[in-house]
Design a protein around this motif. Sequence first.
Motif, PDB file in Angstrom:
ATOM      1  N   ALA A 102       0.687  -1.071   0.122  1.00 49.70           N
ATOM      2  CA  ALA A 102       0.074  -0.116   0.078  1.00 49.70           C
ATOM      3  C   ALA A 102       0.880   1.234  -0.177  1.00 49.70           C
ATOM      4  CB  ALA A 102      -0.982   0.023   1.103  1.00 49.70           C
ATOM      5  N   ASN A 181      -3.810   0.848   5.303  1.00 55.06           N
ATOM      6  CA  ASN A 181      -4.312   0.159   4.119  1.00 55.06           C
ATOM      7  C   ASN A 181      -5.480   0.778   3.426  1.00 55.06           C
ATOM      8  OD1 ASN A 181      -1.828  -1.315   4.037  1.00 55.06           O
ATOM      9  ND2 ASN A 181      -3.157  -3.313   4.623  1.00 55.06           N
ATOM     10  N   TYR A 185      -5.478   3.139   0.512  1.00 56.96           N
ATOM     11  CA  TYR A 185      -5.931   2.655  -1.166  1.00 56.96           C
ATOM     12  C   TYR A 185      -7.036   3.747  -1.315  1.00 56.96           C
ATOM     13  CZ  TYR A 185      -3.492  -1.557  -1.204  1.00 56.96           C
ATOM     14  OH  TYR A 185      -2.453  -2.639  -1.559  1.00 56.96           O
ATOM     15  N   TRP A 221      -8.579  -2.304  -5.913  1.00 57.15           N
ATOM     16  CA  TRP A 221      -7.719  -2.196  -5.159  1.00 57.15           C
ATOM     17  C   TRP A 221      -8.412  -1.806  -3.789  1.00 57.15           C
ATOM     18  CZ3 TRP A 221      -3.856   1.461  -7.750  1.00 57.15           C
ATOM     19  CH2 TRP A 221      -2.825   0.838  -8.841  1.00 57.15           C
ATOM     20  N   TYR A 224      -8.881  -4.684  -1.314  1.00 54.65           N
ATOM     21  CA  TYR A 224      -7.687  -5.364  -0.378  1.00 54.65           C
ATOM     22  C   TYR A 224      -7.653  -5.225   1.235  1.00 54.65           C
ATOM     23  CZ  TYR A 224      -5.055  -6.053  -5.011  1.00 54.65           C
ATOM     24  OH  TYR A 224      -4.935  -6.277  -6.316  1.00 54.65           O
TER      25      TYR A 224
END
Length: 321
Positions: A102, A181, A185, A221, A224
Amino acid sequence: MATVQAVVGSLTANEREILTAINTGASSLSFVGSGFIVLCYLLFKELRKFSFKLVFFLALSDMLCSFFGIIGDPSKGYFCYAQGYTTHFFCVASFLWTTTIAFTLHRTVVRHKTDVEDLEPMFHLYVWGTSVVMTVLRSIGNDHGHISRMGAWCWAQTSRTGKAVHFITFYAPLWGAILFNGVTYFQVIRMLNNATRMAVGMSERAYQSDSRPDMKALNRWGYYPLILIGSWFFGTINRMHDFIEPGHRIFWLSVLDVGMAALMGLFNSIAYGLNTSVRRAIYERLDLLPERLRRWFPKNLRPRGQQQDSELVSLKTGDQR
């Protein structure tokens, strides 16, 4: 696996056997999935780019975490302690490697930096160093003498201090990684969506239709962080419940805890590893096989077009600023 070791306190022998079977089966799937990504990286030279190298270390950590979950739960001796240390170490390393991926995306896409490859030694120091510290600290409050009395599970957290330390050394950094993260993202996707909309507005309709596959991959993404949430949500709830009501286990919650946590490696291998570049590398090797053998392989191995711009492996880190 460390999760199994923490949920067996008041369960019956039959329930423990069920949890052991679930853990072994799910860990085996994760071992195969992450091992496949590791094998692809070692066999296919075109995948040995920096961004996929991070995926390789993620898969390697998942594979070793799953391996030590599969080999069983010895009842006593140094081997039992070693298993407890190694499962904790590699599971922590696994979710820490997701934060480096990330970070790499954010630094490359949002901040337009091209020095991420120079940061690889820092990544290793951060991941392996933090994993060592968290694993050593976890030994505080562990009643190792309880292992011989329990007779089946390694490294059981029996005291409130041990349970608190376990939460601090595993679940606290885990949810910190999930938060990092998620924010990272979100920023990456927001910037790329804005840039794409601007590009589409300045281009013809043909470009707009060509950009849709890329946008679909970019939006992927955003899923994730959900891998870590899905893998460890039930485990977090189970640890909190055990701390509040020690000695009272909820079997169905333990099943979800053990099963989802053991599948983390499989989820990571699918999400991070099976991208367009990997499928293309596999398909190019399949072209060398006779036609009658290629029929047995799924058609979706063929990559759609030549678009790699939105894959992790294709991030440009050295040719633009």
